[in-house]
Each structure stands twice: as structure tokens, then as C-alpha cells.
Design an enzyme around this catalytic site. Structure first.
Site, PDB file in Angstrom:
ATOM      1  CG  HIS A 215      -1.826   1.159   1.330  1.00  0.00           C
ATOM      2  ND1 HIS A 215      -3.129   1.128   0.884  1.00  0.00           N
ATOM      3  CD2 HIS A 215      -1.626   2.419   1.799  1.00  0.00           C
ATOM      4  CE1 HIS A 215      -3.683   2.318   1.081  1.00  0.00           C
ATOM      5  NE2 HIS A 215      -2.806   3.122   1.641  1.00  0.00           N
ATOM      6  CD  GLU A 216       1.532   3.587   3.701  1.00  0.00           C
ATOM      7  OE1 GLU A 216       1.734   4.663   3.112  1.00  0.00           O
ATOM      8  OE2 GLU A 216       0.480   3.336   4.335  1.00  0.00           O
ATOM      9  CG  HIS A 219       0.268   6.316  -0.559  1.00  0.00           C
ATOM     10  ND1 HIS A 219      -0.721   7.111  -1.086  1.00  0.00           N
ATOM     11  CD2 HIS A 219      -0.334   5.595   0.430  1.00  0.00           C
ATOM     12  CE1 HIS A 219      -1.869   6.880  -0.447  1.00  0.00           C
ATOM     13  NE2 HIS A 219      -1.665   5.961   0.478  1.00  0.00           N
ATOM     14  CD  GLU A 245      -5.646   5.557   0.382  1.00  0.00           C
ATOM     15  OE1 GLU A 245      -4.710   6.358   0.589  1.00  0.00           O
ATOM     16  OE2 GLU A 245      -5.805   4.516   1.047  1.00  0.00           O
TER      17      GLU A 245
HETATM   18 ZN    ZN Z   1      -3.113   5.200   1.776  1.00  0.00          ZN
END
Ligand code: ZN
Length: 454
Positions: A215-216, A219, A245
Site C-alpha cells: 500500500h505505502e 503512494h 489513494e
Molecule cells: Zn493510503
């Protein structure tokens, strides 16, 4: 409060408007976008007095302290006055900035510039109309999911190596960024050449740490792909929290939970954790899509997560519209939680006090999480239409075409386009819920033998 006052004083100076006005006549589209974003900041500052800029900062600082004490004591009353103060400062700000628009729109505009309550309402209604029955159907499904493939112990060092391997395969450049342990997972991009990610792990469950890193990393890929043009100018930044996001959810959910990716990852996992070989991907894959209503948003799965967001969206816009008072908030939280998720916390600590956001005055922030998931599904579907079957490509470790597609259509755009325009240019249509529901059908629907689309 002092710093906020100084910042406000700098933003309202006439020189800023004059310089931005000159840059607005540039022949470069990017420079014109710089001017537009600088003017936007200047106008937003000029609409409010310095005293209100200071009060907003002071109310946030006080709000955080009050929230911490209230949460510790499980006593909403300790937070209520600070929340009242935050709401009233934000109402005042909204009335000054956009006197004719609904107050909640001004809140959304901080995080998702251009988004409006009227646009979000049908999207979120469409989503909850599909997800509430889906969650019920999953609960009634006779299929139980075997999660033992991910059960620990998993050494921290091994998890670290595996997660880094995956992040590198996604295209994260560790020469221009780093990954560290922290209590709260996040990504901060100081510049495209300095992007910092954090993660946390659970020795008892491989999914927690790995999916957090994926997830990170999503980003981080966005931050590393932003236009590099010397010092960062206004239009070189990420366009909105929703689009940010969309990148994290895309790499976490659409890539990181795909069969193809896990078939590619399995040999690395077996090399790092020889006692887990052979790792049976077919048995493990359903366990990446477990749906289980829970009380806490940050622990929620890919489906129920959005019901947590819709709950907060409904309550915060009711607060701003005057349909709900602060005193009524804890009970309203419980009944909305019951309606959407089928569960409700007896305590406020795990109910209305669970998130830090409102104590920081982050109203209108939660919807960006769901907008991100919707945009992720839509972008992923459009990229797959352009590039062909991703699952087969991922299995061969071919992840760079997807990254190149995102680089060209999302990352390198910076803020030259607004979020809605960016999405429309990249996917050929405005934001809709169907791609995400189709994604859930092929994963959750297939695994549990239920219908996600109706
Ligand atoms: Zn996030």
C-alpha cells in the site's frame, strides 16, 4: 497558531497575486497550472482573517489533546467541547470562502479539490446499496476460508526482505527512498528524490506487514513519479488525496492481492522461509479476500472498509448541515454502524472516538479513501484494456508496463489536471462504481460464491 498566522500573512501579500498573475500568462501549460494553484492558495487565505487562521490551528491542537484524553478514558464528553470548537471554526471558514455552497463542500475542497457533496452522494449510495447486501451474503455463505497459509510465526527479518523484494518489483527506487518501521504506516514525499515509507508487521500474520508495504509503496511510486522540475512548484504536487489513494489501493489490492502476483512471489517466499515451502498459492489466495465486519476501520477488509467510510461521510455531512448535534453523535454512530455493518461498539473508544481525523479538524477527509478505491479499480481496468491480461503478466514478474501506464497518465501529470479531468482523460469516463464492483465480483464474489453486482 503562531505559525499559521505567519503563513497566512505570507499568503495574503499582494506580491503573490501579482507574481501569479504574470505566470498565468506563460506559454507553458505547467506554468499556468502553477499560477492557478498559487492563486487558489492566495484566494483561500484572503477570504479569511488572520485571527481565524490562528483559531483553526489552535482548535486543532486543542482537539488532538482532548481526543487523546477522551479516548483513554472512553468518555466522549471530554472531547465534545473541542469538537464543537472545531466545527464552529470550520463553519466560519466555509462561510467566508464559499458563502453560497454547502458547508461540507468547503471541507471536501481541502483534500479533494473540486469534489462536491452532490456528486459524492449518488456514488456512495450506489456503493452502499451493493456492499451492504454483499456483506450479508458473505456472512451467510457456507464457504469458510482457510487462512492458515498466512499464520505465523514469520520472522521480522524475513518479512522485511520479502516486502522489499515486492516493493522493488513494483518499481520503487530505494536509491531515492527508504522503508522504516513505525507504529503508524505512512508515506511522505519530501521530493521525488526523497520518498519515505513506514510499515508495521505482525509475526503471527504475514498479510499485515506485506500488504501495508505494498500500500505505502503505491503512494511512494506516485511521489517518485511526480514531475521533477527543480524545486517543487505548486503544480508539481499530487493532485488530490483521492488520486493519491488510488495509487496505493491499486498496488495493494489489484496487484498485491492478485493470483498472478502471488505465483510470482511464491518462489521468493519459499527461498526466504524454506520451512514454508511449497507455498500453495491456490490455497492462500482466498485468504487475501476475507470479508468480516469489524468495529475498527483501519483493520477492515477491502469490502467493509467502504461502509466505515460511508458511516463517517453520512455523520460529518449531517453535522455540517445541522441535522445532527455533537451530543447526538455517539448514538448516531452506533445506529449507523449497526445499519451498515451489522455491528456496533458498546464503547465510544472503539466507536466515535476510534479515529484521530476529526480531532485534527480533518472533516471531508474520509471520503477520499473510498474515492481512491473507486479510481484504482477504474484506472486498473483501463490499463488492462490497453495492455492485456495482467494476471499472466504479473506471474512472469512483468509489472513495469503497468507502472509506465500510471507514470504517463497519473504521476507525471502532477496537478496540471484536476482529479476529475485526470481520471476522465486516463479512463475515458467520469468516476463510477462499476469497475470496483466488478473487481469485487471476480475476487470476493467468486471466492464466497455470492453476487457482488446486482
Ligand atoms: Zn493510503
Amino acid at each position: 497558531s503562531t505559525v499559521a498566522g505567519l503563513r497566512h500573512r505570507a499568503l495574503v501579500r499582494d506580491e503573490l497575486v501579482q507574481v501569479a498573475g504574470r505566470v498565468a500568462e506563460s506559454e507553458s501549460a505547467r506554468r499556468r497550472a502553477d499560477a492557478a494553484w498559487a492563486l487558489r492558495e492566495a484566494e483561500r487565505a484572503r477570504a479569511i482573517p488572520e485571527s481565524l487562521a490562528r483559531e483553526l490551528a489552535a482548535a486543532r491542537a486543542a482537539g488532538f489533546g482532548a481526543w487523546r484524553r477522551a479516548r483513554e478514558a472512553d468518555d466522549f464528553d471530554l472531547f465534545a467541547p473541542a469538537l464543537e470548537r472545531l466545527l464552529s471554526a470550520h463553519r466560519e471558514e466555509a462561510a467566508a470562502r464559499a458563502p453560497d455552497a454547502p458547508t461540507y463542500d468547503a471541507m471536501l475542497d481541502d483534500y479533494e479539490p473540486g469534489a462536491t457533496e452532490v456528486e459524492l452522494e449518488p456514488l456512495f449510495a450506489g456503493l452502499s446499496n451493493a456492499l451492504v447486501p454483499l456483506v450479508r451474503a458473505v456472512a451467510e455463505s457456507p464457504r469458510a476460508i482457510d487462512e492458515s497459509a498466512f499464520a505465523g510465526p514469520w520472522s521480522i527479518n524475513g518479512q522485511w526482505r520479502l516486502a522489499r523484494r515486492a516493493a522493488e518489483a513494483f518499481g520503487f527506487n530505494f536509491e531515492r527512498g527508504r522503508l522504516d518501521l513505525a507504529h503508524h504506516p505512512f508515506c511522505v514525499g519530501l521530493a521525488p528524490g526523497d520518498v519515505r515509507l513506514t510499515w508495521r508487521f505482525d509475526e503471527g500474520d504475514l498479510r499485515t506487514g506485506l500488504l501495508t508495504v505494498l500500500h505505502e509503496t503505491g503512494h511512494g511510486l506516485y511521489e517518485q513519479g511526480l514531475p521533477v522540475d527543480g524545486p517543487r512548484r505548486p503544480a508539481d504536487d499530487a493532485v488530490s488525496l483521492g488520486i493519491h489513494e488510488s495509487q496505493s489501493r491499486l498496488w495493494e489490492n489489484h496487484v498485491g492481492r492478485s493470483r498472478g502476483f502471488w505465483r510470482w512471489l511464491a518462489p521468493f517466499l519459499e527461498a526466504i522461509f524454506p520451512d514454508r515451502a511449497p507455498f500453495d498459492v491456490e490455497r492462500a489466495w482466498p485468504a487475501l479476500h476475507v470479508v468480516r465486519p469489524s468495529l475498527i476501520r483501519v483493520e477492515a477488509d477491502e469490502v467493509t472498509y467502504h461502509l466505515h467510510v460511508i458511516l463517517r461521510f453520512e455523520l460529518e455531512r449531517a453535522l455540517f448541515a445541522g441535522r445532527l448535534t455533537v451530543a447526538e453523535l455517539p448514538d448516531a454512530w452506533r445506529s449507523e454502524s449497526e445499519r451498515l455493518l451489522g455491528v456496533a461498539s458498546p464503547t465510544d473508544r472503539d466507536g466515535v472516538l476510534q479515529d484521530v481525523h476529526w480531532s485534527h479538524g480533518l472533516f471531508g477527509y474520509f471520503p477520499t479513501y473510498t474515492l481512491g478505491s473507486l479510481a484504482a479499480a477504474q484506472l486498473f481496468a483501463a490499463a488492462e484494456e490497453d495492455l492485456g491480461d495482467f494476471d499472466a503478466a504479473f506471474e512472469r514478474g512483468e509489472l513495469s508496463p503497468l507502472l509506465a501506464w500510471m507514470r504517463a497518465r497519473v504521476h507525471s501529470v502532477g496537478r496540471r489536471l484536476g482529479a476529475a479531468e485526470l481520471l476522465e482523460e486516463a479512463t475515458g469516463r467520469p468516476l463510477v462504481v462499476e469497475p470496483m464492483l466488478e473487481h469485487l465480483q471476480t475476487r470476493v464474489g467468486a471466492i464466497y460464491g455470492v453476487e457482488a453486482l446486482r
